[in-house]
Design a protein around this motif. Structure first.
Motif, PDB file in Angstrom:
ATOM      1  N   ASP A  13      32.492  69.314  66.034  1.00 30.88           N
ATOM      2  CA  ASP A  13      33.450  68.685  65.122  1.00 30.88           C
ATOM      3  C   ASP A  13      34.885  68.998  65.525  1.00 30.88           C
ATOM      4  N   ARG A  14      35.792  68.202  64.977  1.00 33.50           N
ATOM      5  CA  ARG A  14      37.227  68.485  65.039  1.00 33.50           C
ATOM      6  C   ARG A  14      37.785  68.300  63.625  1.00 33.50           C
ATOM      7  N   THR A  15      38.947  68.873  63.397  1.00 36.50           N
ATOM      8  CA  THR A  15      39.585  68.766  62.093  1.00 36.50           C
ATOM      9  C   THR A  15      41.077  68.565  62.264  1.00 36.50           C
ATOM     10  N   HIS A  16      41.672  67.721  61.431  1.00 32.51           N
ATOM     11  CA  HIS A  16      43.121  67.524  61.474  1.00 32.51           C
ATOM     12  C   HIS A  16      43.844  68.443  60.494  1.00 32.51           C
ATOM     13  N   LEU A  17      43.092  69.142  59.629  1.00 31.25           N
ATOM     14  CA  LEU A  17      43.670  70.083  58.665  1.00 31.25           C
ATOM     15  C   LEU A  17      42.814  71.347  58.645  1.00 31.25           C
ATOM     16  N   SER A  25      26.851  61.277  58.303  1.00 32.76           N
ATOM     17  CA  SER A  25      28.122  60.558  58.224  1.00 32.76           C
ATOM     18  C   SER A  25      29.110  61.329  59.090  1.00 32.76           C
ATOM     19  N   ASN A  26      29.872  60.623  59.922  1.00 32.78           N
ATOM     20  CA  ASN A  26      30.685  61.285  60.930  1.00 32.78           C
ATOM     21  C   ASN A  26      32.181  61.048  60.779  1.00 32.78           C
ATOM     22  N   VAL A  27      32.617  60.733  59.569  1.00 30.53           N
ATOM     23  CA  VAL A  27      34.042  60.502  59.339  1.00 30.53           C
ATOM     24  C   VAL A  27      34.458  61.169  58.026  1.00 30.53           C
ATOM     25  N   ARG A  28      35.759  61.202  57.767  1.00 23.16           N
ATOM     26  CA  ARG A  28      36.269  61.730  56.497  1.00 23.16           C
ATOM     27  C   ARG A  28      35.668  60.928  55.344  1.00 23.16           C
ATOM     28  N   PHE A  29      35.532  61.568  54.192  1.00 23.77           N
ATOM     29  CA  PHE A  29      34.909  60.889  53.056  1.00 23.77           C
ATOM     30  C   PHE A  29      35.851  59.875  52.414  1.00 23.77           C
ATOM     31  N   GLY A  30      37.103  60.263  52.221  1.00 21.13           N
ATOM     32  CA  GLY A  30      37.998  59.411  51.443  1.00 21.13           C
ATOM     33  C   GLY A  30      39.369  59.268  52.052  1.00 21.13           C
ATOM     34  N   ARG A  31      40.152  58.425  51.421  1.00 22.10           N
ATOM     35  CA  ARG A  31      41.577  58.253  51.716  1.00 22.10           C
ATOM     36  C   ARG A  31      42.256  57.989  50.379  1.00 22.10           C
ATOM     37  N   PHE A  46      55.081  67.420  48.202  1.00 24.69           N
ATOM     38  CA  PHE A  46      55.853  66.208  48.483  1.00 24.69           C
ATOM     39  C   PHE A  46      56.062  66.065  49.983  1.00 24.69           C
ATOM     40  N   GLY A  47      55.987  64.842  50.485  1.00 16.93           N
ATOM     41  CA  GLY A  47      56.219  64.576  51.895  1.00 16.93           C
ATOM     42  C   GLY A  47      54.992  64.008  52.571  1.00 16.93           C
ATOM     43  N   GLY A  48      55.122  63.684  53.850  1.00 17.52           N
ATOM     44  CA  GLY A  48      54.019  63.085  54.586  1.00 17.52           C
ATOM     45  C   GLY A  48      54.217  61.598  54.754  1.00 17.52           C
ATOM     46  N   PRO A  49      53.284  60.932  55.416  1.00 21.08           N
ATOM     47  CA  PRO A  49      53.441  59.496  55.702  1.00 21.08           C
ATOM     48  C   PRO A  49      53.285  58.629  54.461  1.00 21.08           C
ATOM     49  N   THR A  50      53.878  57.447  54.523  1.00 19.79           N
ATOM     50  CA  THR A  50      53.724  56.464  53.448  1.00 19.79           C
ATOM     51  C   THR A  50      52.360  55.800  53.520  1.00 19.79           C
ATOM     52  N   GLU A  51      51.947  55.459  54.742  1.00 20.99           N
ATOM     53  CA  GLU A  51      50.654  54.816  54.965  1.00 20.99           C
ATOM     54  C   GLU A  51      49.740  55.757  55.743  1.00 20.99           C
ATOM     55  N   GLU A  52      48.460  55.433  55.753  1.00 21.01           N
ATOM     56  CA  GLU A  52      47.512  56.223  56.524  1.00 21.01           C
ATOM     57  C   GLU A  52      47.820  56.094  58.015  1.00 21.01           C
ATOM     58  N   THR A  53      48.028  57.215  58.662  1.00 22.45           N
ATOM     59  CA  THR A  53      48.271  57.225  60.100  1.00 22.45           C
ATOM     60  C   THR A  53      47.321  58.221  60.753  1.00 22.45           C
ATOM     61  N   THR A  54      46.798  57.872  61.916  1.00 23.02           N
ATOM     62  CA  THR A  54      45.846  58.733  62.603  1.00 23.02           C
ATOM     63  C   THR A  54      46.583  59.844  63.344  1.00 23.02           C
ATOM     64  N   PRO A  55      46.249  61.105  63.077  1.00 19.71           N
ATOM     65  CA  PRO A  55      46.902  62.204  63.801  1.00 19.71           C
ATOM     66  C   PRO A  55      46.537  62.177  65.281  1.00 19.71           C
ATOM     67  N   PRO A  56      47.338  62.826  66.142  1.00 19.79           N
ATOM     68  CA  PRO A  56      47.089  62.769  67.590  1.00 19.79           C
ATOM     69  C   PRO A  56      45.671  63.158  68.000  1.00 19.79           C
ATOM     70  N   GLY A  89      43.034  62.928  66.039  1.00 14.94           N
ATOM     71  CA  GLY A  89      42.061  62.240  65.211  1.00 14.94           C
ATOM     72  C   GLY A  89      41.801  62.958  63.901  1.00 14.94           C
ATOM     73  N   PHE A  90      41.138  62.271  62.987  1.00 17.37           N
ATOM     74  CA  PHE A  90      40.793  62.849  61.687  1.00 17.37           C
ATOM     75  C   PHE A  90      39.581  63.772  61.807  1.00 17.37           C
ATOM     76  N   VAL A  91      39.244  64.438  60.716  1.00 13.39           N
ATOM     77  CA  VAL A  91      38.008  65.220  60.679  1.00 13.39           C
ATOM     78  C   VAL A  91      36.828  64.319  61.002  1.00 13.39           C
ATOM     79  N   THR A  92      35.807  64.913  61.584  1.00 16.45           N
ATOM     80  CA  THR A  92      34.608  64.160  61.962  1.00 16.45           C
ATOM     81  C   THR A  92      33.434  64.503  61.055  1.00 16.45           C
TER      82      THR A  92
END
Length: 431
Positions: A116-120, A147-153, A222-232, A234-237
């Motif tokens: 696995d990898r994690t963005h957080l 399931s191999n992707v993040r659960f939610g957004r 507070f802060g962060g992107p306005t829209e969903e953006t993929t981190p360099p 990738g997201f959690v798997t």
């Protein structure tokens, strides 16, 4: 859903309602009022907002009970993936969907079950299967994910919040036909996104915003992107995060403030929060520990991508907004600056907005008390209290501020401004 296998499947949202009951009937002319309270990243709505623990001064620490006694009907959902809301068999109900060991530095994987990898990493650490689940229920072997992707957004939970708003209006019948929307912790992102008129993912934001009379952001990062953006990287798997039920960290303060803020942890309140989180668990309570016949129990939460609460979003908000922040909150980096940045980003044209900073309040502000000499002011009366009586603590300030904001759109009688509540609970206009 990030994982398309869940799209179109039936799901239910748990909504915990606490409402006022009038022993002799409601007086004529008293309006119906309703509030929707949105939880954060790992704790469910009923545990966060309806803590069934005695307050030292009487009553309970419960925010919902306090608002109900003030005549406000409250609705605290557990959003999809939390509490008794749907988690899906191949989603959060599958222990094999907790994180595996990391990929090698060259990107290869040395393990047959996968990597696995994690963005957080602080929020969603790797190898939870090995650390917390291996003996029970995995029986000594890590498993490949179903399931191999993040659960939610955030927009998954915007959809949930929209439904809860409509449900609250239908059941509470507020006199103005609207609710006050209250965000706690990570709930700030999903609530901010709900109030974002330019949301390109879910149409119809204007109609939703028209159903919200006021907003509150409490302990909200507070802060962060306005829209969903993929981190360099990738997201959690993986979709499932698991942790123990220990909740003491929510009350954490810097050491010097722990000593100064006497009585901020009401004895037994962290244990009560842990117990209520366990109550809200269904599958996870049978996981963890070395003996399957005597599980320790684990708290499940979804992984996600976070976006939707920043200067761009705050700058176009239209509902009158109250920002509340505990100044000893270590769960929000640079808490004082975070709150000021939120308030400063609200539209200049918004004349009904308040920033409230509370001393001796951590990330568990809504559960915190006060004891010792500091609770009796040298002068003045604690906000929301009675002359001559000591401050009951941040939980009392939190309830009183929410009540006044929901009813009048004011804090301490003011529609606009910056305020600080000191270590004795006395409010004053701040810089």
């Amino acid at each position: 859903m990030p994982d398309a296998q869940f799209d179109g499947r039936p799901a239910r949202i748990q909504v915990h309602r606490v409402r006022p009951v009038y022993a002799n009937g409601k007086c004529p002319g008293v309006p119906n009022r309703a509030a929707v309270l949105i939880h954060g990243a790992t704790q469910t709505g009923p545990a966060v907002f309806d803590l069934r623990h005695p307050a030292p001064e009487g009553g309970r620490l419960s925010t919902q009970e306090g608002l109900a006694r003030a005549g406000i009907d409250t609705f605290a959902p557990s959003l999809l993936g939390y509490g008794r809301s749907t988690r899906f068999e191949n989603g959060l109900d599958d222990p094999g969907n907790a994180s595996l060991r990391p990929y090698n530095a060259d990107g290869s994987c040395s393990w047959p079950e996968g990597c696995d990898r994690t963005h957080l990493p602080a929020a969603f650490p790797l190898d939870r299967q090995g650390e917390l689940l291996l003996a029970n229920p995995l029986d000594g072997e890590r498993r490949a994910h179903s399931s191999n992707v993040r659960f939610g957004r955030m927009d998954v939970w915007v959809r949930d919040i929209r439904q809860v708003i409509d449900d609250a209006i239908a059941r509470a019948q507020p006199t103005d036909g609207k609710v006050t929307l209250i965000a706690y912790s990570l709930g700030g992102r999903s609530v901010g996104r709900t109030l974002y008129a330019a949301n390109p993912v879910l149409p119809g934001s204007a109609a939703v915003i028209a159903k919200v009379n006021r907003a509150v952001f409490a302990s909200a990062l507070f802060g962060g992107p306005t829209e969903e953006t993929t981190p360099p990287g990738g997201f959690v798997t993986f979709p499932l995060h698991v942790s123990t039920f220990a909740a003491a960290g929510t009350w954490r303060m810097p050491p010097e403030r722990e000593a100064a803020c006497t009585g901020h942890v009401v004895p037994g309140s962290p244990e009560q929060l842990s117990a209520q989180l366990r109550e809200e668990e269904t599958v996870g309570r049978e996981w963890g520990g070395d003996d399957p016949s005597n599980p320790t129990g684990l708290n499940r939460a979804p992984t996600f991508s976070a976006y939707g609460w920043n200067s761009t979003v705050a700058g176009q908000l239209t509902p009158p907004t109250l920002v509340i922040q505990g100044l000893e909150d270590t769960g929000v980096p640079a808490a004082a600056a975070n709150a000021s940045a939120t308030f400063d980003a609200l539209p200049a044209s918004m004349t009904n907005k308040v920033l409230l900073r509370v001393r001796c309040a951590s990330h568990a502000m809504q559960h915190e008390g006060c004891s010792g000499p500091r609770c009796t002011p040298d002068s003045g009366t604690p906000y929301g209290g009675r002359p001559g009586e000591p401050w009951a603590g941040p939980h009392a300030t939190f309830k009183a501020a929410l009540t006044e904001w929901i009813k009048n759109g004011t804090f301490n009688g003011a529609m606009n401004g910056r305020f600080t509540v000191n270590e004795s609970g006395v409010a004053s206009a701040g810089p």
